[in-house]
Design a protein around this motif. Structure first.
Motif, PDB file in Angstrom:
ATOM      1  N   GLN A 171       0.797  -1.220   0.000  1.00 24.48           N
ATOM      2  CA  GLN A 171       0.000   0.000   0.000  1.00 24.48           C
ATOM      3  C   GLN A 171       0.835   1.278   0.000  1.00 24.48           C
ATOM      4  OE1 GLN A 171      -2.849  -0.078   3.186  1.00 24.48           O
ATOM      5  NE2 GLN A 171      -3.713  -2.050   2.599  1.00 24.48           N
ATOM      6  N   HIS A 172       2.060   1.224   0.508  1.00 18.74           N
ATOM      7  CA  HIS A 172       2.890   2.419   0.618  1.00 18.74           C
ATOM      8  C   HIS A 172       4.302   2.093   0.116  1.00 18.74           C
ATOM      9  CE1 HIS A 172      -0.341   4.040   3.101  1.00 18.74           C
ATOM     10  NE2 HIS A 172      -0.294   2.916   3.798  1.00 18.74           N
ATOM     11  N   LEU A 173       4.761   2.859  -0.868  1.00 20.40           N
ATOM     12  CA  LEU A 173       6.078   2.644  -1.466  1.00 20.40           C
ATOM     13  C   LEU A 173       6.814   3.972  -1.534  1.00 20.40           C
ATOM     14  CD1 LEU A 173       8.202   0.924  -2.938  1.00 20.40           C
ATOM     15  CD2 LEU A 173       6.929   1.291  -5.055  1.00 20.40           C
ATOM     16  N   ASP A 174       8.033   3.988  -0.987  1.00 23.58           N
ATOM     17  CA  ASP A 174       8.853   5.204  -0.970  1.00 23.58           C
ATOM     18  C   ASP A 174      10.153   4.944  -1.724  1.00 23.58           C
ATOM     19  OD1 ASP A 174      10.150   7.564  -0.493  1.00 23.58           O
ATOM     20  OD2 ASP A 174       9.695   7.630   1.653  1.00 23.58           O
ATOM     21  N   LEU A 175      10.298   5.598  -2.879  1.00 25.06           N
ATOM     22  CA  LEU A 175      11.512   5.493  -3.701  1.00 25.06           C
ATOM     23  C   LEU A 175      12.206   6.846  -3.820  1.00 25.06           C
ATOM     24  CD1 LEU A 175      10.119   3.240  -6.567  1.00 25.06           C
ATOM     25  CD2 LEU A 175      11.985   2.612  -5.039  1.00 25.06           C
ATOM     26  N   SER A 176      12.015   7.705  -2.864  1.00 18.81           N
ATOM     27  CA  SER A 176      12.539   9.059  -2.943  1.00 18.81           C
ATOM     28  C   SER A 176      14.039   9.088  -2.687  1.00 18.81           C
ATOM     29  CB  SER A 176      11.816   9.953  -1.935  1.00 18.81           C
ATOM     30  OG  SER A 176      12.010   9.475  -0.617  1.00 18.81           O
ATOM     31  N   ALA A 177      14.652  10.217  -3.110  1.00 20.76           N
ATOM     32  CA  ALA A 177      16.072  10.486  -2.887  1.00 20.76           C
ATOM     33  C   ALA A 177      16.960   9.390  -3.455  1.00 20.76           C
ATOM     34  CB  ALA A 177      16.349  10.678  -1.393  1.00 20.76           C
ATOM     35  N   ASN A 178      16.680   8.987  -4.704  1.00 23.88           N
ATOM     36  CA  ASN A 178      17.522   8.043  -5.413  1.00 23.88           C
ATOM     37  C   ASN A 178      18.015   8.678  -6.713  1.00 23.88           C
ATOM     38  OD1 ASN A 178      17.614   5.325  -3.948  1.00 23.88           O
ATOM     39  ND2 ASN A 178      15.417   5.749  -3.909  1.00 23.88           N
ATOM     40  N   GLN A 179      18.463   7.870  -7.657  1.00 28.22           N
ATOM     41  CA  GLN A 179      19.026   8.403  -8.898  1.00 28.22           C
ATOM     42  C   GLN A 179      18.322   7.820 -10.124  1.00 28.22           C
ATOM     43  OE1 GLN A 179      23.347   8.005  -8.887  1.00 28.22           O
ATOM     44  NE2 GLN A 179      23.443   8.370  -6.694  1.00 28.22           N
ATOM     45  N   LEU A 180      17.034   7.608 -10.008  1.00 24.58           N
ATOM     46  CA  LEU A 180      16.263   7.040 -11.109  1.00 24.58           C
ATOM     47  C   LEU A 180      16.060   8.084 -12.207  1.00 24.58           C
ATOM     48  CD1 LEU A 180      13.543   5.165  -9.031  1.00 24.58           C
ATOM     49  CD2 LEU A 180      15.530   4.166 -10.167  1.00 24.58           C
ATOM     50  N   GLU A 181      16.361   7.695 -13.440  1.00 28.59           N
ATOM     51  CA  GLU A 181      16.175   8.577 -14.594  1.00 28.59           C
ATOM     52  C   GLU A 181      15.021   8.137 -15.486  1.00 28.59           C
ATOM     53  OE1 GLU A 181      19.828   8.881 -16.693  1.00 28.59           O
ATOM     54  OE2 GLU A 181      20.925   9.790 -15.024  1.00 28.59           O
ATOM     55  N   VAL A 182      14.677   6.861 -15.439  1.00 29.70           N
ATOM     56  CA  VAL A 182      13.603   6.333 -16.276  1.00 29.70           C
ATOM     57  C   VAL A 182      12.995   5.142 -15.559  1.00 29.70           C
ATOM     58  CG1 VAL A 182      15.117   4.788 -17.582  1.00 29.70           C
ATOM     59  CG2 VAL A 182      12.982   5.577 -18.611  1.00 29.70           C
ATOM     60  N   LEU A 183      11.695   4.940 -15.809  1.00 33.42           N
ATOM     61  CA  LEU A 183      10.966   3.798 -15.257  1.00 33.42           C
ATOM     62  C   LEU A 183      10.374   3.014 -16.418  1.00 33.42           C
ATOM     63  CD1 LEU A 183       9.161   5.477 -12.233  1.00 33.42           C
ATOM     64  CD2 LEU A 183      11.043   3.837 -12.109  1.00 33.42           C
ATOM     65  N   ALA A 184      10.628   1.723 -16.437  1.00 39.39           N
ATOM     66  CA  ALA A 184      10.152   0.885 -17.528  1.00 39.39           C
ATOM     67  C   ALA A 184       8.636   0.739 -17.462  1.00 39.39           C
ATOM     68  CB  ALA A 184      10.805  -0.494 -17.456  1.00 39.39           C
ATOM     69  N   PRO A 185       7.970   0.608 -18.617  1.00 45.39           N
ATOM     70  CA  PRO A 185       6.517   0.387 -18.605  1.00 45.39           C
ATOM     71  C   PRO A 185       6.159  -0.863 -17.812  1.00 45.39           C
ATOM     72  CG  PRO A 185       7.286   0.922 -20.811  1.00 45.39           C
ATOM     73  CD  PRO A 185       8.511   0.724 -19.981  1.00 45.39           C
ATOM     74  N   GLY A 186       5.119  -0.743 -16.984  1.00 50.51           N
ATOM     75  CA  GLY A 186       4.675  -1.878 -16.193  1.00 50.51           C
ATOM     76  C   GLY A 186       5.434  -2.091 -14.911  1.00 50.51           C
ATOM     77  N   THR A 187       6.289  -1.133 -14.517  1.00 51.78           N
ATOM     78  CA  THR A 187       7.075  -1.310 -13.299  1.00 51.78           C
ATOM     79  C   THR A 187       6.182  -1.496 -12.079  1.00 51.78           C
ATOM     80  OG1 THR A 187       8.901   0.010 -14.198  1.00 51.78           O
ATOM     81  CG2 THR A 187       8.814  -0.264 -11.809  1.00 51.78           C
ATOM     82  N   PHE A 188       5.108  -0.715 -11.988  1.00 54.76           N
ATOM     83  CA  PHE A 188       4.232  -0.774 -10.814  1.00 54.76           C
ATOM     84  C   PHE A 188       2.943  -1.544 -11.092  1.00 54.76           C
ATOM     85  CE2 PHE A 188       6.506   3.385 -10.590  1.00 54.76           C
ATOM     86  CZ  PHE A 188       7.357   3.046  -9.546  1.00 54.76           C
ATOM     87  N   ALA A 189       2.884  -2.269 -12.190  1.00 55.68           N
ATOM     88  CA  ALA A 189       1.665  -3.003 -12.557  1.00 55.68           C
ATOM     89  C   ALA A 189       1.235  -4.011 -11.496  1.00 55.68           C
ATOM     90  CB  ALA A 189       1.858  -3.686 -13.907  1.00 55.68           C
ATOM     91  N   PRO A 190       2.147  -4.716 -10.813  1.00 53.86           N
ATOM     92  CA  PRO A 190       1.679  -5.685  -9.804  1.00 53.86           C
ATOM     93  C   PRO A 190       1.092  -5.045  -8.563  1.00 53.86           C
ATOM     94  CG  PRO A 190       3.922  -6.194 -10.553  1.00 53.86           C
ATOM     95  CD  PRO A 190       3.600  -4.809 -11.015  1.00 53.86           C
ATOM     96  N   LEU A 191       1.289  -3.747  -8.364  1.00 58.25           N
ATOM     97  CA  LEU A 191       0.912  -3.099  -7.110  1.00 58.25           C
ATOM     98  C   LEU A 191      -0.513  -2.547  -7.209  1.00 58.25           C
ATOM     99  CD1 LEU A 191       4.273  -1.200  -6.476  1.00 58.25           C
ATOM    100  CD2 LEU A 191       3.663  -3.558  -5.926  1.00 58.25           C
ATOM    101  N   ARG A 192      -1.479  -3.414  -7.343  1.00 58.85           N
ATOM    102  CA  ARG A 192      -2.863  -2.996  -7.542  1.00 58.85           C
ATOM    103  C   ARG A 192      -3.459  -2.338  -6.315  1.00 58.85           C
ATOM    104  NH1 ARG A 192      -5.009  -2.808 -12.465  1.00 58.85           N
ATOM    105  NH2 ARG A 192      -7.040  -3.356 -11.612  1.00 58.85           N
TER     106      ARG A 192
END
Length: 335
Positions: A124-145
């Motif tokens: 329910q809660h995901l924190d990816l802040s303060a990283n070095q992500l430049e791109v996110l692939a399509p469907g990255t969060f698809a399982p997290l309904r």
């Protein structure tokens, strides 16, 4: 003289009565403590982490280079912030199907595989802040309904495709502040029907036609005053420092309205089909024209009379025509 029935009982007897009449026996009370994993710790706690009976696994600030092994269904909150996870491979959280909260702040993450979050359908809660992500692939969060909150703040995202955030029907809060976003791709916000909190400050917004979907969303979901004051244009120069919330829909009247998904589907389906049909029609028409021209040549050749052979040249056979006045026979006849 006092009666023996009113004599004071000994202190030891009073203590014994107090212990027996207590609602919670002293020997049944034990303080809640954490239990570290390891050879002598809880076998269902991730390696090198400290776990609490409530299901929280604290793996913060341990310089971990990868997600620890040993995740189980008992873990409901996993704290992995302030570590050294540069990438998340496929199935990085296998076995943690009951996970509700995942903290991955300040890990130096550069890549997240599109199947990294598989198996986390309850998250329910995901924190990816303060990283070095430049791109996110399509469907990255698809399982997290079941995801409710997502933080991507403090990364290097310059573009966020709708396919990267698709299939999140329950997402209510999205934090995109302090990235490199100049606009939000059309269709991104339309695919998040439950979204009501959007943090956007700290991005170099370009106030062009591409910003129309975002401005429309902001008019329907007004941000707090403090947040609205930080949403400013950085380009073009004539609109620099203009607030995103100050643009009415009339300001985009000169922009072409983007095609809807249904219209795009029709274009993608009919476009190649119409091209192939046009190509086939051109081939058939060319063949018909060529056949007609060949048939016309044959008819013309059949109607034309045969050519007569040319007359022989008298100078070539040495004989002169009698009618020729210059010949000797004509001269004798005249004499």
């Amino acid at each position: 003289m006092r009666s023996p029935f009113f004599s004071r009982p000994p202190p030891l007897l009073l203590l014994l009565l107090l212990v027996l009449l207590s609602p919670w026996p002293v020997w049944a009370q034990a303080p809640a403590t954490t239990f570290p994993s390891g050879p002598g710790g809880d076998p269902e706690c991730p390696e090198a982490c400290a776990c609490a009976p409530g299901g929280q696994a604290n793996c913060s600030a341990l310089a971990l280079p990868a997600v620890p092994a040993g995740l189980s269904w008992r873990v409901s909150a996993l704290l992995l912030d302030h570590n050294c996870l540069s990438a998340l491979p496929p199935g990085a959280f296998a076995g943690a199907g009951a996970l509700l909260r995942l903290d991955l702040r300040e890990n130096g993450l550069r890549s997240v595989h599109m199947r990294a979050f598989w198996g986390l359908g309850a998250l329910q809660h995901l924190d990816l802040s303060a990283n070095q992500l430049e791109v996110l692939a399509p469907g990255t969060f698809a399982p997290l309904r079941a995801l409710r909150t997502l933080s991507l703040a403090g990364n290097r995202l310059a573009r966020l495709e709708p396919a990267a955030l698709s299939a999140l029907p329950l997402l209510r809060a999205l934090n995109l502040q302090d990235n490199a976003l100049t606009a939000l791709t059309p269709g991104l916000l339309a695919g998040l029907p439950a979204l009501d909190s959007l943090r956007l400050r700290g991005n170099p917004w370009a106030c062009s036609c591409a910003l129309r979907p975002l401005c429309t969303w902001l008019r329907r979901h007004p941000p707090p005053a403090a947040e609205a004051e930080t949403l400013l244009c950085t380009s073009p120069r004539r609109l620099r420092l203009s607030r995103l919330t100050a643009f009415p829909d009339a300001a985009f009247s000169h922009c072409a309205k983007p095609l809807a998904s249904r219209d795009l589907a029709v274009v993608y389906v009919l476009g190649p089909a119409s091209f192939l049909a046009s190509l086939a029609a051109c081939l058939v028409l060319g063949s018909v024209i060529t056949a007609c021209r060949a048939r016309r040549r044959r008819r013309t050749a059949a109607r034309r009379p045969p050519r007569r052979p040319p007359d022989p040249d008298p100078d070539l056979d040495g004989s002169a025509s009698p009618a020729d006045p210059a010949s000797p026979a004509a001269a004798a006849a005249q004499a």
